[in-house]
Each structure stands twice: as structure tokens, then as C-alpha cells.
Scaffold this motif. Structure first.
Motif, PDB file in Angstrom:
ATOM      1  N   ASP A 116      -8.235   2.191  -1.254  1.00  0.00           N
ATOM      2  CA  ASP A 116      -8.417   3.579  -0.817  1.00  0.00           C
ATOM      3  C   ASP A 116      -7.269   4.482  -1.261  1.00  0.00           C
ATOM      4  O   ASP A 116      -7.446   5.701  -1.396  1.00  0.00           O
ATOM      5  CB  ASP A 116      -8.555   3.635   0.701  1.00  0.00           C
ATOM      6  CG  ASP A 116      -9.856   3.014   1.197  1.00  0.00           C
ATOM      7  OD1 ASP A 116     -10.780   2.848   0.380  1.00  0.00           O
ATOM      8  OD2 ASP A 116      -9.935   2.692   2.401  1.00  0.00           O
ATOM      9  N   THR A 117      -6.126   3.903  -1.497  1.00  0.00           N
ATOM     10  CA  THR A 117      -4.985   4.670  -1.997  1.00  0.00           C
ATOM     11  C   THR A 117      -5.241   5.167  -3.410  1.00  0.00           C
ATOM     12  O   THR A 117      -4.658   6.155  -3.853  1.00  0.00           O
ATOM     13  CB  THR A 117      -3.708   3.791  -1.961  1.00  0.00           C
ATOM     14  OG1 THR A 117      -3.436   3.439  -0.605  1.00  0.00           O
ATOM     15  CG2 THR A 117      -2.513   4.512  -2.529  1.00  0.00           C
ATOM     16  N   ARG A 136       0.832  -1.209   0.000  1.00  0.00           N
ATOM     17  CA  ARG A 136       0.000   0.000   0.000  1.00  0.00           C
ATOM     18  C   ARG A 136       0.864   1.256   0.000  1.00  0.00           C
ATOM     19  O   ARG A 136       0.617   2.194  -0.768  1.00  0.00           O
ATOM     20  CB  ARG A 136      -0.911   0.006   1.230  1.00  0.00           C
ATOM     21  CG  ARG A 136      -1.741   1.278   1.390  1.00  0.00           C
ATOM     22  CD  ARG A 136      -2.123   1.519   2.826  1.00  0.00           C
ATOM     23  NE  ARG A 136      -0.972   1.569   3.711  1.00  0.00           N
ATOM     24  CZ  ARG A 136      -0.149   2.617   3.824  1.00  0.00           C
ATOM     25  NH1 ARG A 136      -0.343   3.712   3.091  1.00  0.00           N
ATOM     26  NH2 ARG A 136       0.865   2.576   4.664  1.00  0.00           N
ATOM     27  N   ALA A 137       1.868   1.267   0.857  1.00  0.00           N
ATOM     28  CA  ALA A 137       2.751   2.426   0.943  1.00  0.00           C
ATOM     29  C   ALA A 137       3.490   2.662  -0.368  1.00  0.00           C
ATOM     30  O   ALA A 137       3.648   3.811  -0.817  1.00  0.00           O
ATOM     31  CB  ALA A 137       3.740   2.240   2.093  1.00  0.00           C
ATOM     32  N   PHE A 185      -6.948 -10.709  -8.333  1.00  0.00           N
ATOM     33  CA  PHE A 185      -7.480  -9.395  -8.700  1.00  0.00           C
ATOM     34  C   PHE A 185      -6.516  -8.609  -9.568  1.00  0.00           C
ATOM     35  O   PHE A 185      -5.303  -8.825  -9.522  1.00  0.00           O
ATOM     36  CB  PHE A 185      -7.767  -8.562  -7.438  1.00  0.00           C
ATOM     37  CG  PHE A 185      -8.810  -9.147  -6.542  1.00  0.00           C
ATOM     38  CD1 PHE A 185     -10.153  -8.867  -6.730  1.00  0.00           C
ATOM     39  CD2 PHE A 185      -8.451  -9.998  -5.510  1.00  0.00           C
ATOM     40  CE1 PHE A 185     -11.124  -9.420  -5.912  1.00  0.00           C
ATOM     41  CE2 PHE A 185      -9.407 -10.549  -4.671  1.00  0.00           C
ATOM     42  CZ  PHE A 185     -10.749 -10.263  -4.874  1.00  0.00           C
ATOM     43  N   VAL A 186      -7.084  -7.676 -10.322  1.00  0.00           N
ATOM     44  CA  VAL A 186      -6.327  -6.622 -10.984  1.00  0.00           C
ATOM     45  C   VAL A 186      -6.814  -5.315 -10.383  1.00  0.00           C
ATOM     46  O   VAL A 186      -7.987  -4.953 -10.525  1.00  0.00           O
ATOM     47  CB  VAL A 186      -6.553  -6.620 -12.511  1.00  0.00           C
ATOM     48  CG1 VAL A 186      -5.825  -5.434 -13.145  1.00  0.00           C
ATOM     49  CG2 VAL A 186      -6.077  -7.927 -13.128  1.00  0.00           C
ATOM     50  N   LEU A 187      -5.923  -4.626  -9.679  1.00  0.00           N
ATOM     51  CA  LEU A 187      -6.232  -3.307  -9.128  1.00  0.00           C
ATOM     52  C   LEU A 187      -5.493  -2.268  -9.969  1.00  0.00           C
ATOM     53  O   LEU A 187      -4.269  -2.322 -10.090  1.00  0.00           O
ATOM     54  CB  LEU A 187      -5.795  -3.207  -7.659  1.00  0.00           C
ATOM     55  CG  LEU A 187      -6.412  -4.196  -6.671  1.00  0.00           C
ATOM     56  CD1 LEU A 187      -6.048  -3.804  -5.238  1.00  0.00           C
ATOM     57  CD2 LEU A 187      -7.924  -4.282  -6.824  1.00  0.00           C
ATOM     58  N   ALA A 188      -6.232  -1.344 -10.548  1.00  0.00           N
ATOM     59  CA  ALA A 188      -5.665  -0.387 -11.494  1.00  0.00           C
ATOM     60  C   ALA A 188      -5.664   1.027 -10.932  1.00  0.00           C
ATOM     61  O   ALA A 188      -6.599   1.441 -10.232  1.00  0.00           O
ATOM     62  CB  ALA A 188      -6.439  -0.421 -12.806  1.00  0.00           C
ATOM     63  N   SER A 189      -4.622   1.762 -11.271  1.00  0.00           N
ATOM     64  CA  SER A 189      -4.537   3.176 -10.895  1.00  0.00           C
ATOM     65  C   SER A 189      -5.644   3.945 -11.616  1.00  0.00           C
ATOM     66  O   SER A 189      -6.216   3.459 -12.601  1.00  0.00           O
ATOM     67  CB  SER A 189      -3.170   3.735 -11.294  1.00  0.00           C
ATOM     68  OG  SER A 189      -3.003   3.670 -12.709  1.00  0.00           O
ATOM     69  N   ARG A 204      -8.964  -7.949   5.231  1.00  0.00           N
ATOM     70  CA  ARG A 204      -9.845  -7.168   4.362  1.00  0.00           C
ATOM     71  C   ARG A 204      -9.544  -5.676   4.458  1.00  0.00           C
ATOM     72  O   ARG A 204      -9.586  -4.954   3.455  1.00  0.00           O
ATOM     73  CB  ARG A 204     -11.301  -7.459   4.710  1.00  0.00           C
ATOM     74  CG  ARG A 204     -11.760  -8.843   4.275  1.00  0.00           C
ATOM     75  CD  ARG A 204     -13.201  -9.130   4.639  1.00  0.00           C
ATOM     76  NE  ARG A 204     -13.693 -10.305   3.918  1.00  0.00           N
ATOM     77  CZ  ARG A 204     -14.924 -10.774   4.010  1.00  0.00           C
ATOM     78  NH1 ARG A 204     -15.815 -10.169   4.794  1.00  0.00           N
ATOM     79  NH2 ARG A 204     -15.291 -11.843   3.326  1.00  0.00           N
ATOM     80  N   ASP A 205      -9.228  -5.209   5.648  1.00  0.00           N
ATOM     81  CA  ASP A 205      -8.867  -3.801   5.817  1.00  0.00           C
ATOM     82  C   ASP A 205      -7.583  -3.484   5.058  1.00  0.00           C
ATOM     83  O   ASP A 205      -7.447  -2.394   4.471  1.00  0.00           O
ATOM     84  CB  ASP A 205      -8.680  -3.473   7.299  1.00  0.00           C
ATOM     85  CG  ASP A 205     -10.003  -3.406   8.062  1.00  0.00           C
ATOM     86  OD1 ASP A 205     -11.073  -3.402   7.415  1.00  0.00           O
ATOM     87  OD2 ASP A 205      -9.953  -3.357   9.309  1.00  0.00           O
TER      88      ASP A 205
END
Length: 260
Positions: free
Chosen positions: A186-187, A131-132, A223-227, A178-179
Motif C-alpha cells: 500500500d505504500t 514499511r516506514a 518476492f520482488v516488490l518494486a517502486s 499479511r496486513d
């Protein structure tokens, strides 16, 4: 592009080759290759016109990216990626490369094993460091096109498991996990598959045991998390459940996203 936990690239070589020809994807992020770099069957990909980069240290873990639209600036691990063991050492769980102008990350998030295990804390730390890193990339360039792809070993919503009662007190569905997943979202990184493949009953993983696949006892953990800039280009997404069928299949299905 696609992401796929192949659960041993050598054992799955013929199926991977056939799937690449059938799916016609430009880029695939691969996880759980289960081999060292010198054991990796690069010809499975290069024979079909893909460049490939692999990071593997042992018979466990292992990640790769194969691309036919360019493969540049390969990076092993993300900044401050935590390690495991005594002494702690980074595992082969993250590799990044720029493919056709998109920064692709193939990620194999630690399993966590059990909520009482130190591996569970390692998993939470790993996700927090990711996340960071993601936050820093977006802070440097809000318009960056980045895809965080792979096996996250987290089912972020109740719909993502076949029966929540079966997972009570177990990893993959706990609130801290999950958090940690939601913190990445959320980032600024959006789950771009769910809008096109909603639940319940939509999964990416089915255990080999207990006839889980025909009984539809699955989990959505890939998953695919996209900007933001990349998410705006998504035209379609799907889970190739057919690839989980038949002899010699991985226990995970490929997840595919089309970008315009």
C-alpha cells in the motif's frame, strides 16, 4: 535481476555458480548465506564478473548483493531496523546497493517461529519499520527505482500455500503478518512477479521434509516488490522451479524479474 534464498552460500557454491552462468542475470539478491563476512566465498561471484557485497555476522541469517552492472552506495540495514536478543542488536537481514541505477535491497525477514513467540512480534515490528523506511524513500523521491527483494517469510494470499488447513494457527499466514506485507504494498511497492506467475500452485519454497517438493507442498514467500517507477519497467517475471530439483538444492527457488 533475481532474488534467491540459497540456504548456505558455502554449501551451495557450485550450484550458485552454475545457476549464474545458466540464468545470465545481471543482479542477484541473496539471503540466508549462513556465514560471517570473512567466510563468504566471494570468488563464486567475482569469478563470473560480478561485484559483490555481503553482510553476515554468524552462522545464521546473512544477506548479499552481486551485480555486474555496478555496485554503489552499499548500506547495511535500513533506518531504524529493529534488533533481536538481549540486549537487542540488529541482525544480518538487510543490505542495499545501487546497481545500474536501481536501488536493490536484499531482505531476509524474520521467520516469527510461533505466534506465541516474541520472535513473532519482532517479525511484525521489522516489517513495520521496513514499511516506514520504504515510505520515506518514496516521499523523498516519488520517481525512485527501488526493488525490495528477498525471503519475506509471509504467504500473503491463500493461494500462496498448498493447503491453508495445514497452516491454521501457524506463522506466515496470520492476518497481522499479511496486513504487514500489504502495508508495504500500500505504500507503493508492487508485487511484480504475481502477474506473470499466478497461483494457485505457484511456490518459491518447499520444505526438505516429507517429500514436499515432489508432492507440490510448497509456499510462495519470496518476492520482488518494486517502486512505481521500477514496476513500470517490468517485462517478464518467473520462478525458476528447476533449480529446486536435484542433489544439494536450496529449499527455495530463485525468482527472476526482467526490466526493460
Amino acid at each position: 535481476m533475481a532474488t534467491w534464498n540459497v540456504n548456505s552460500v558455502r554449501a551451495r557454491a557450485e550450484r550458485i555458480s552454475a545457476w549464474l552462468e545458466r540464468s545470465d542475470v545481471d543482479v542477484v539478491a541473496v539471503q540466508e548465506t549462513k556465514c560471517r563476512d570473512d567466510q563468504f566465498p566471494a570468488e563464486v561471484f567475482t569469478g563470473l564478473g560480478y561485484e559483490v557485497a555481503h553482510h553476515g555476522l554468524s552462522q545464521w541469517n546473512g544477506v548479499a548483493i552481486a551485480s555486474r552492472v555496478g555496485l554503489e552506495d552499499v548500506q547495511i540495514g535500513f533506518p531504524e531496523q529493529p534488533g533481536w536478543g538481549e540486549p537487542a542488536a540488529a541482525e544480518a537481514r538487510a543490505i542495499g546497493a545501487t546497481c545500474g541505477g536501481v536501488r536493490i535491497w536484499s531482505l531476509y525477514v524474520p521467520n516469527g517461529r510461533d505466534v506465541e513467540d516474541q520472535h513473532y512480534l519482532y517479525k511484525l515490528q521489522w516489517l513495520d519499520r521496513l514499511r516506514a523506511a520504504g515510505a520515506s524513500w518514496l516521499a523523498e523521491d516519488p520517481g525512485a527505482q527501488i526493488a525490495l527483494c528477498g525471503d519475506w517469510n509471509v504467504a500473503p494470499q491463500d493461494d500462496d500455500v498448498w493447503d491453508m488447513a495445514e497452516f491454521e494457527g501457524k506463522t506466515h499466514v496470520t492476518k497481522p503478518e499479511r496486513d504487514a506485507f500489504q502495508a508495504v504494498v500500500d505504500t507503493g511497492f508492487a508485487d511484480v512477479v504475481r502477474p506473470y506467475a499466478p497461483g494457485p500452485g505457484t511456490y518459491t519454497f518447499w520444505d526438505y521434509k516429507g517429500l514436499s517438493f515432489p508432492k507440490r507442498k510448497g509456499m510462495r514467500i519470496d518476492f520482488v516488490l518494486a517502486s512505481p517507477a521500477l514496476a513500470a519497467r517490468v517485462g517478464d517475471a518467473r520462478i525458476d522451479r528447476e533449480e529446486r530439483k536435484g542433489k544439494g538444492a536450496s529449499d527455495h527457488a530463485p525468482v527472476i524479474v526482467d526490466f526493460g
